[in-house]
Design a protein around this motif. Structure first.
Motif, PDB file in Angstrom:
ATOM      1  N   THR A  62      11.216   6.023 -17.252  1.00 27.22           N
ATOM      2  CA  THR A  62      11.164   7.383 -16.721  1.00 27.22           C
ATOM      3  C   THR A  62       9.939   8.042 -17.325  1.00 27.22           C
ATOM      4  OG1 THR A  62      13.577   7.548 -16.520  1.00 27.22           O
ATOM      5  CG2 THR A  62      12.326   9.605 -16.546  1.00 27.22           C
ATOM      6  N   GLU A 264      19.873  13.378 -16.274  1.00 30.11           N
ATOM      7  CA  GLU A 264      19.280  12.040 -16.163  1.00 30.11           C
ATOM      8  C   GLU A 264      19.052  11.431 -17.540  1.00 30.11           C
ATOM      9  OE1 GLU A 264      16.214  10.814 -13.415  1.00 30.11           O
ATOM     10  OE2 GLU A 264      16.367  12.755 -12.395  1.00 30.11           O
ATOM     11  N   CYS A 268      20.324   7.922 -18.972  1.00 29.14           N
ATOM     12  CA  CYS A 268      19.180   7.008 -18.967  1.00 29.14           C
ATOM     13  C   CYS A 268      19.389   5.822 -19.914  1.00 29.14           C
ATOM     14  CB  CYS A 268      17.923   7.773 -19.368  1.00 29.14           C
ATOM     15  SG  CYS A 268      16.429   6.784 -19.328  1.00 29.14           S
TER      16      CYS A 268
END
Length: 410
Positions: A62, A264, A268
């Motif tokens: 990410t 997120e 993650c």
């Protein structure tokens, strides 16, 4: 000596290196992504180019970058005597919200630095500019002094927004270490391609190398791209003048992170790579916001400000996911989809990274807090080897210079 005392006693002279002026890039390369890239994977140093970044990011990465946009924060007013007074907008006072202050249409107040202030003895400063074909008179009134800064109230005519006033009257405040005046090209060069939230007085320069083509390649490779906001203040250029970092006061900066990104991060499982030290400070500050909320679930406003020495003086009693969940719970309580707050976080050797697994950054000034941040990530001894390698291999330094990709080893 406890951990906090040890870190406060770090001597900034240990983070000095010789940086000749000719190694400071005065302008970016014509093609941003063609710059050199120093890649350190935790074990080995590789010389690459920035266009290699998408291929070098680990699977499941990410990538998080700062979407702040640099404003034309430097304004110059000429007095009838011929003296020029420079006003440098630092942060909003009234209204205190960035989005609101740029939309005001008659007056607003900023905390500002004032250059040549001895020549501004009394009265208001005034100038007339043209915005969309209409003559607009802009007036600056000096108010209360706060440290080395002043509260300056701007008033103007014709109902223009303050955003358009700055666009018409101000100039991009390029870093002082470039030792040159602002040029027309800086209006584009000193902005990232993804900048869209007005508020910074300095660019998050690690992102200057990205082009839309590189971002598209990240998408093609399945790299998730996410945004946050930290409005970079003039303090980013402030050198550490004290012998030990314990006597250096970090500046406060505004941060904003969407609830969706925080959620997120909770879920993650892949690496989080931050573009720039501003993204690093924002992400790592979240852990300490969550820790404040762990001890005081009703905390709000200034109570949630991350203080400079908090990581070194407060026991870390909760894991990262719990800290982030505390922020989500706070947003539920306040009915907001964005966490907005302030951070004074200092990241120095001895700091434990809790969210960031990789950093894309530039080469930083000697004896700077940004160099301390890098040393905390790669190792307080390793940073010098990396910088020596860059110096020996023709890398260009500082804002318009070459880049680095630092990843944590397995």
């Amino acid at each position: 000596m406890d951990k906090a005392e040890k870190i406060r006693n770090i001597s900034i002279s240990d983070y000095n290196y010789d940086l000749p002026d000719e190694r400071i890039a005065k302008h970016p390369l014509a093609e941003r992504e063609q710059c050199k890239l120093l890649h350190y994977d935790g074990e080995t140093v590789h010389d690459r180019h920035f266009y290699d970044v998408p291929a070098m990011l680990p699977e499941g990465t990410t990538l998080i970058y700062n979407n702040t946009r640099v404003i034309n924060a430097r304004l110059r007013f000429a007095k009838a005597t011929g003296s020029v007074i420079e006003i440098f907008c630092l942060e909003p006072v009234t209204p205190c919200d960035y989005e609101q202050i740029f939309q005001t249409t008659d007056s607003c107040t900023w905390l500002c630095l004032v250059g040549n202030s001895k020549r501004w003895k009394q009265g208001d400063l005034e100038q007339t500019v043209t915005i969309d074909g209409t003559a607009v008179t802009l007036r600056a009134t000096r108010g209360e002094r706060r440290g080395n800064s002043w509260e300056i109230t701007f008033t103007w005519t014709a109902g223009a927004t303050f955003a358009s006033v700055l666009e018409a009257t101000g100039e991009i405040p390029i870093p002082p270490y470039l030792n040159r005046g602002t040029e027309g090209s800086d209006s584009d060069d000193y902005q990232t391609v993804y900048s869209h939230i007005n508020g910074s007085v300095a660019a998050p320069t690690a992102g200057l190398h990205f082009t839309q083509q590189l971002l598209d390649e990240c998408d093609h490779r399945g790299i998730k791209r996410r945004e946050l906001t930290l409005h970079v203040g003039a303090g980013t250029f402030q050198p550490v003048k004290s012998e030990n970092i314990g006597d250096h006061e970090m500046h406060h900066e505004f941060i904003a992170v969407k609830r969706a990104l925080i959620e997120e991060l909770i879920a993650c499982n892949g690496p989080v790579v931050a573009v720039g030290t501003t993204s690093v400070r924002t992400l790592e500050s979240l852990y300490y916001v969550g820790q404040i909320l762990e001890h005081n679930p009703q905390a709000d406003g200034d109570e949630l400000t991350v203080k400079q020495w908090m990581p070194y003086t407060t026991p870390c009693e909760i894991d990262t996911r719990k800290a982030l969940q505390n922020i989500v719970d706070y947003l539920d309580r306040t009915g907001s989809n964005v966490y907005m707050g302030s951070t004074q976080l200092m990241i120095a050797p001895g700091f434990t990274y809790r969210i960031v697994n990789g950093i894309i950054t530039n080469f930083h000034q000697p004896q700077s807090t940004l160099l301390l941040l890098v040393a905390a990530f790669v190792g307080e001894d390793k940073w010098r080897c990396l910088y020596d390698h860059a110096m020996d291999n023709g890398y260009r330094f500082l804002s318009y210079g070459d880049g680095c990709l630092f990843l944590k080893g397995e």
